[in-house]
Design an enzyme around this catalytic site. Structure first.
Site, mmCIF file in Angstrom:
data_model
loop_
_atom_site.group_PDB
_atom_site.id
_atom_site.type_symbol
_atom_site.label_atom_id
_atom_site.label_comp_id
_atom_site.label_asym_id
_atom_site.label_seq_id
_atom_site.Cartn_x
_atom_site.Cartn_y
_atom_site.Cartn_z
ATOM 1 N N GLY A 99 0.843 -1.201 0.000
ATOM 2 C CA GLY A 99 0.000 0.000 0.000
ATOM 3 C C GLY A 99 0.873 1.244 0.000
ATOM 4 O O GLY A 99 1.794 1.354 0.802
ATOM 5 N N ARG A 142 1.087 -5.233 -5.197
ATOM 6 C CA ARG A 142 1.231 -6.394 -4.316
ATOM 7 C C ARG A 142 1.421 -7.579 -5.260
ATOM 8 O O ARG A 142 0.573 -7.829 -6.110
ATOM 9 C CB ARG A 142 -0.010 -6.580 -3.453
ATOM 10 C CG ARG A 142 -0.376 -5.348 -2.590
ATOM 11 C CD ARG A 142 -1.459 -5.702 -1.597
ATOM 12 N NE ARG A 142 -2.126 -4.535 -1.031
ATOM 13 C CZ ARG A 142 -1.680 -3.853 0.016
ATOM 14 N NH1 ARG A 142 -0.572 -4.191 0.615
ATOM 15 N NH2 ARG A 142 -2.360 -2.809 0.493
ATOM 16 N N THR A 196 4.252 2.783 5.599
ATOM 17 C CA THR A 196 2.850 2.321 5.667
ATOM 18 C C THR A 196 2.065 3.268 6.552
ATOM 19 O O THR A 196 2.590 3.737 7.569
ATOM 20 C CB THR A 196 2.744 0.892 6.234
ATOM 21 O OG1 THR A 196 1.358 0.634 6.563
ATOM 22 C CG2 THR A 196 3.556 0.665 7.494
ATOM 23 N N ARG A 238 -5.417 -1.775 8.967
ATOM 24 C CA ARG A 238 -5.329 -3.240 8.857
ATOM 25 C C ARG A 238 -5.586 -3.891 10.212
ATOM 26 O O ARG A 238 -6.670 -3.723 10.754
ATOM 27 C CB ARG A 238 -3.974 -3.660 8.279
ATOM 28 C CG ARG A 238 -4.018 -5.035 7.630
ATOM 29 C CD ARG A 238 -2.667 -5.434 7.110
ATOM 30 N NE ARG A 238 -2.302 -4.731 5.907
ATOM 31 C CZ ARG A 238 -2.635 -5.126 4.665
ATOM 32 N NH1 ARG A 238 -3.353 -6.206 4.500
ATOM 33 N NH2 ARG A 238 -2.276 -4.469 3.621
ATOM 34 N N ASP A 264 2.292 -0.024 12.023
ATOM 35 C CA ASP A 264 2.293 -1.296 12.758
ATOM 36 C C ASP A 264 3.636 -2.028 12.707
ATOM 37 O O ASP A 264 3.679 -3.246 12.856
ATOM 38 C CB ASP A 264 1.180 -2.213 12.211
ATOM 39 C CG ASP A 264 1.336 -2.470 10.717
ATOM 40 O OD1 ASP A 264 2.152 -1.794 10.060
ATOM 41 O OD2 ASP A 264 0.643 -3.363 10.199
ATOM 42 N N ASP A 320 -0.229 2.376 8.398
ATOM 43 C CA ASP A 320 -0.752 1.626 9.546
ATOM 44 C C ASP A 320 0.051 1.808 10.838
ATOM 45 O O ASP A 320 -0.439 1.512 11.926
ATOM 46 C CB ASP A 320 -0.821 0.128 9.221
ATOM 47 C CG ASP A 320 -1.706 -0.166 8.017
ATOM 48 O OD1 ASP A 320 -2.591 0.654 7.732
ATOM 49 O OD2 ASP A 320 -1.504 -1.201 7.367
ATOM 50 N N ASP A 330 4.777 -4.205 6.258
ATOM 51 C CA ASP A 330 5.003 -5.560 6.731
ATOM 52 C C ASP A 330 5.291 -6.577 5.609
ATOM 53 O O ASP A 330 6.316 -7.263 5.617
ATOM 54 C CB ASP A 330 3.713 -5.906 7.501
ATOM 55 C CG ASP A 330 3.692 -7.292 8.026
ATOM 56 O OD1 ASP A 330 4.401 -7.536 8.995
ATOM 57 O OD2 ASP A 330 2.974 -8.130 7.446
HETATM 58 O O1 F6P Z 1 -1.537 -1.303 4.705
HETATM 59 C C1 F6P Z 1 -2.089 -0.109 4.257
HETATM 60 C C2 F6P Z 1 -3.559 -0.278 3.996
HETATM 61 O O2 F6P Z 1 -4.087 0.973 3.569
HETATM 62 C C3 F6P Z 1 -4.376 -0.839 5.154
HETATM 63 O O3 F6P Z 1 -4.675 0.145 6.120
HETATM 64 C C4 F6P Z 1 -5.572 -1.381 4.430
HETATM 65 O O4 F6P Z 1 -6.148 -2.444 5.169
HETATM 66 C C5 F6P Z 1 -4.993 -1.900 3.146
HETATM 67 O O5 F6P Z 1 -3.756 -1.217 2.950
HETATM 68 C C6 F6P Z 1 -5.861 -1.677 1.931
HETATM 69 O O6 F6P Z 1 -5.217 -2.266 0.844
HETATM 70 P P1 F6P Z 1 -5.653 -2.058 -0.656
HETATM 71 O O7 F6P Z 1 -5.254 -0.657 -1.061
HETATM 72 O O8 F6P Z 1 -4.888 -3.094 -1.407
HETATM 73 O O9 F6P Z 1 -7.133 -2.220 -0.713
#
Ligand code: F6P
Length: 327
Positions: free
Chosen positions: A14, A75, A129, A175, A133, A131, A106
């Site tokens: 992300g 990803r 990130t 997340r 985390d 998050d 992560d």
């Molecule tokens: O890890 C960053 C994040 O924005 C999380 O907070 C969220 O759960 C996820 O990525 C969303 O991912 P995507 O953009 O692939 O929907």
């Protein structure tokens, strides 16, 4: 190891505001040490496809203030296979890349630590990130911006919630972690916050909301972290709607979603990203690999990437008590 002459940099997973500031710092620090830099586009997907571009100090002008990532992100499922990683390593060797800076969360750092152990290409990670985390750094790149975006939205929601005496369930990202939720709940004066780190039973949530909305006619805001145990704001709304005891309450759900990922990074994120990008290149030059650079108590610290993804970063439980005290 041969003397470093050429390194690669990529952003993966992300995107997070401040990734561009970090790329800029990597490229300019490398240039100051006479290193060439290859930008790997779309993270591990681009590494497998050989989607490489040469970047120099000038190519990163005017990006420090931009959200998103000029290198793009993805990803990659293929990178999770040994064949995909072998293809990526072959492409890097062919391009003469002797070391890598990985910017991401992560999943990115997990991939990087497996890759460096398997193919012996040195990698230093930067925590990127929203998050927050990741173990090994007080804050991750993008977190402060996302938090402030969420907070600004909560302030706006408060105006309309108050005008109608409504209950708002505001869902924020993060997340499996509650950093954004907890901190924007305090900053936004939320009446209740629900985070993945603590389980609050549905009955208790109902009880809390009931007493909030009957004790006063003003609005209430409940901040719900997306990873919260009951499954998010919509599930909670559903449970309240199905319970006759809440029929007198006008409920709305607002999912802030990807608004939290975009936008110009805050000053704090730009400075953090710049420090970490520079530190990552210096760590590579010093011969480090398989580590993440972080800032702990305002000092650069290196943490093994394995620890970053295998150890949990805890929320501050004092802050949770504070939301209860102040609501
Ligand atoms: O890890 C960053 C994040 O924005 C999380 O907070 C969220 O759960 C996820 O990525 C969303 O991912 P995507 O953009 O692939 O929907």
């Amino acid at each position: 190891m041969d003397t470093l002459k050429r390194i690669g940099v990529y952003t993966s997973g992300g995107d997070a505001p401040g990734m561009n500031a970090c790329v800029r710092a990597v490229v300019r620090t490398a240039a100051a040490h006479d290193l060439e830099v290859i930008g790997i586009r779309r993270g591990y997907a681009g590494m497998i496809e050989g989607d490489f571009v040469e970047i120099d100090g000038r190519s990163v002008s005017n990006i420090v203030q931009q959200g998103g990532t000029i290198l793009k992100s993805a990803r990659s499922k293929r990178f999770q296979t040994p064949e995909g990683r072998a293809r990526a390593a072959a492409n890097l060797r062919e391009a003469g890349v002797q070391g890598l800076v990985a910017i991401g969360g992560d999943g990115t750092l997990r991939g990087a630590s497996i890759f460096t152990e398997e193919h012996h290409i040195p990698i230093v990670g930067c925590p990127g990130t929203i998050d927050n985390d990741l173990f090994g750094t007080d804050e991750t790149i993008g977190y402060d911006t996302a938090l402030n975006t969420a907070l600004e939205n909560i302030d706006r929601i408060r105006d309309t919630a108050d005008a109608h005496d409504r209950l708002f369930l505001v869902e924020v990202m993060g997340r499996d972690a509650g950093f954004i939720a907890l901190n924007c709940a305090i900053g936004g004066g939320a009446e209740l916050v629900l985070i993945p780190e603590t389980l609050v039973e549905l009955d208790e949530i109902k009880e809390r909301i009931h007493s909030l909305m009957s004790a006063q006619t003003r609005s209430s805001i409940v901040v719900v972290a997306e990873g919260e145990e009951l499954g998010g704001a919509q599930r909670i709304e559903q449970a309240l709607l199905e319970d006759g005891a809440f029929s007198h309450i006008d409920i709305r759900v607002c999912i802030l979603g990807h608004t939290q990922r975009g936008g110009s990074p805050t000053a704090r994120d730009r400075v953090l990203a710049s420090r970490l990008g520079a530190a990552a290149v210096e760590a590579l030059l010093e011969g480090h690999s398989g580590v993440m650079v972080g800032i702990v108590n305002n000092e650069v610290k290196l943490t093994s990437m394995r620890n970053v993804w295998s150890r949990k970063k805890n929320i501050n439980y004092e802050l949770l008590k504070l939301t209860q005290l102040l609501s």
